[in-house]
Design an enzyme around this catalytic site. Sequence first.
Site, mmCIF file in Angstrom:
data_model
loop_
_atom_site.group_PDB
_atom_site.id
_atom_site.type_symbol
_atom_site.label_atom_id
_atom_site.label_comp_id
_atom_site.label_asym_id
_atom_site.label_seq_id
_atom_site.Cartn_x
_atom_site.Cartn_y
_atom_site.Cartn_z
ATOM 1 N N MET A 6 8.464 -4.103 15.163
ATOM 2 C CA MET A 6 8.090 -5.136 16.131
ATOM 3 C C MET A 6 9.349 -5.679 16.814
ATOM 4 S SD MET A 6 4.753 -6.996 14.572
ATOM 5 C CE MET A 6 5.579 -8.049 13.409
ATOM 6 N N GLU A 12 19.796 -5.224 10.171
ATOM 7 C CA GLU A 12 20.359 -4.049 9.497
ATOM 8 C C GLU A 12 19.285 -3.269 8.729
ATOM 9 O OE1 GLU A 12 21.686 -7.021 9.740
ATOM 10 O OE2 GLU A 12 23.854 -6.873 10.079
ATOM 11 N N HIS A 26 16.179 -2.639 9.833
ATOM 12 C CA HIS A 26 15.618 -1.705 10.821
ATOM 13 C C HIS A 26 16.598 -0.541 11.052
ATOM 14 C CE1 HIS A 26 13.571 -5.524 12.304
ATOM 15 N NE2 HIS A 26 12.542 -4.713 12.147
ATOM 16 N N GLN A 64 -2.300 -8.122 14.476
ATOM 17 C CA GLN A 64 -1.937 -8.470 13.104
ATOM 18 C C GLN A 64 -1.490 -9.924 12.957
ATOM 19 O OE1 GLN A 64 1.323 -5.362 13.100
ATOM 20 N NE2 GLN A 64 2.337 -6.830 11.769
ATOM 21 N N SER A 80 14.984 -10.393 7.526
ATOM 22 C CA SER A 80 13.724 -10.483 8.249
ATOM 23 C C SER A 80 14.062 -11.041 9.613
ATOM 24 C CB SER A 80 12.773 -11.446 7.520
ATOM 25 O OG SER A 80 11.740 -11.861 8.399
HETATM 26 O O1 PAF Z 1 6.445 -4.236 9.595
HETATM 27 C C1 PAF Z 1 6.282 -4.337 10.826
HETATM 28 O O2 PAF Z 1 7.227 -4.563 11.604
HETATM 29 C C2 PAF Z 1 4.880 -4.189 11.394
HETATM 30 O O3 PAF Z 1 3.922 -4.691 10.524
HETATM 31 C C3 PAF Z 1 4.550 -2.741 11.818
HETATM 32 C C4 PAF Z 1 4.540 -1.803 10.617
HETATM 33 C C5 PAF Z 1 5.559 -2.254 12.839
HETATM 34 C C6 PAF Z 1 3.158 -2.686 12.445
HETATM 35 O O4 PAF Z 1 3.076 -3.507 13.559
#
Ligand code: PAF
Length: 296
Positions: free
Chosen positions: A24, A29, A31, A55, A179
């Site tokens: 998203m 780091e 990611h 979500q 996060s």
């Molecule tokens: O973990 C996330 O960033 C999100 O839940 C995902 C897996 C990209 C789905 O939108």
Amino acid sequence: MNTVATFDQVRELVGASVGLVPTMGFFHEGHLSLIEAARRSTETVVVSIFVNPLQFGDSADLAAYPRDVGRDAVLAGSSGADVLFIPDVDTMYPKGSRTIVTVEGASASMEGAYRPGHFAGVATVVAKLFAGIQPDVAYFGRKDAQQLAVVRTMAADLSFPVEIDGLPIVREPDGLALSSRNVHLAREDRASALNLHNALFAAGDAFEAGERSVNALLEIARATIDVGAGIDINYIEAADASDASTVDRIDGPVFVAIAARIGNVRLIDSILLDPATERADRGTYIDNPSILYGGA
Ligand code: PAF
């Protein structure tokens, strides 16, 4: 690196083996470790950025989710991405879409109980990414341990021919799990946030010392929380790492997860306990303040 907005454009660009990193955005780091892992193992690395409205139960939470696509594009490129896929809402959910993917069981407890509909949103968007991009391997962080179990279950149930790779949590030097939401943490709440990993690590220490009762481990984690620290614990629970089912004893890989609201920010963290290795996987640490805070 090519930046594209449709599934057709992604498919035109990919080679024989495709690694997908669904995100998203607002990279840290953690990611980048997923993108680098994809780079090492697959021929074409596709990174998706989509802040998935399905979500988020709360529209204020969706609006507040941090975003900086320009910065993300630079970081994705330098970490080895070949294709950056940034669809809009109409591409992901064409008008008239009626199909929602619900993973029974794995979605029910913990995050599922606190955020009704959250995992249906995750499972639906990830299923659409799998269908539209057809990756060979998809990479997810282990911090969202229940999400990983939901995605694994969904992919198996729907027969997606994709390998799901769950990679270690990356932690800030003080132990806080990375996060994107950490940027919203007020300076005075930072010390309180450290309660999350301290509680999990206490359970991890007890596990490594031989404790196998889930109740005993959860009690140890709960007793570690500083009740005066102004944090609102939503849950501390444990579940089977493969399908998030309830467990009483640790006979196979189990995650312990914690979620709490600290000031305006809701954070989650987890630890993986594996009786085969007798180790608690606490993740890895970065040495310096995260790029989240402007270091990129
Ligand atoms: O973990 C996330 O960033 C999100 O839940 C995902 C897996 C990209 C789905 O939108």
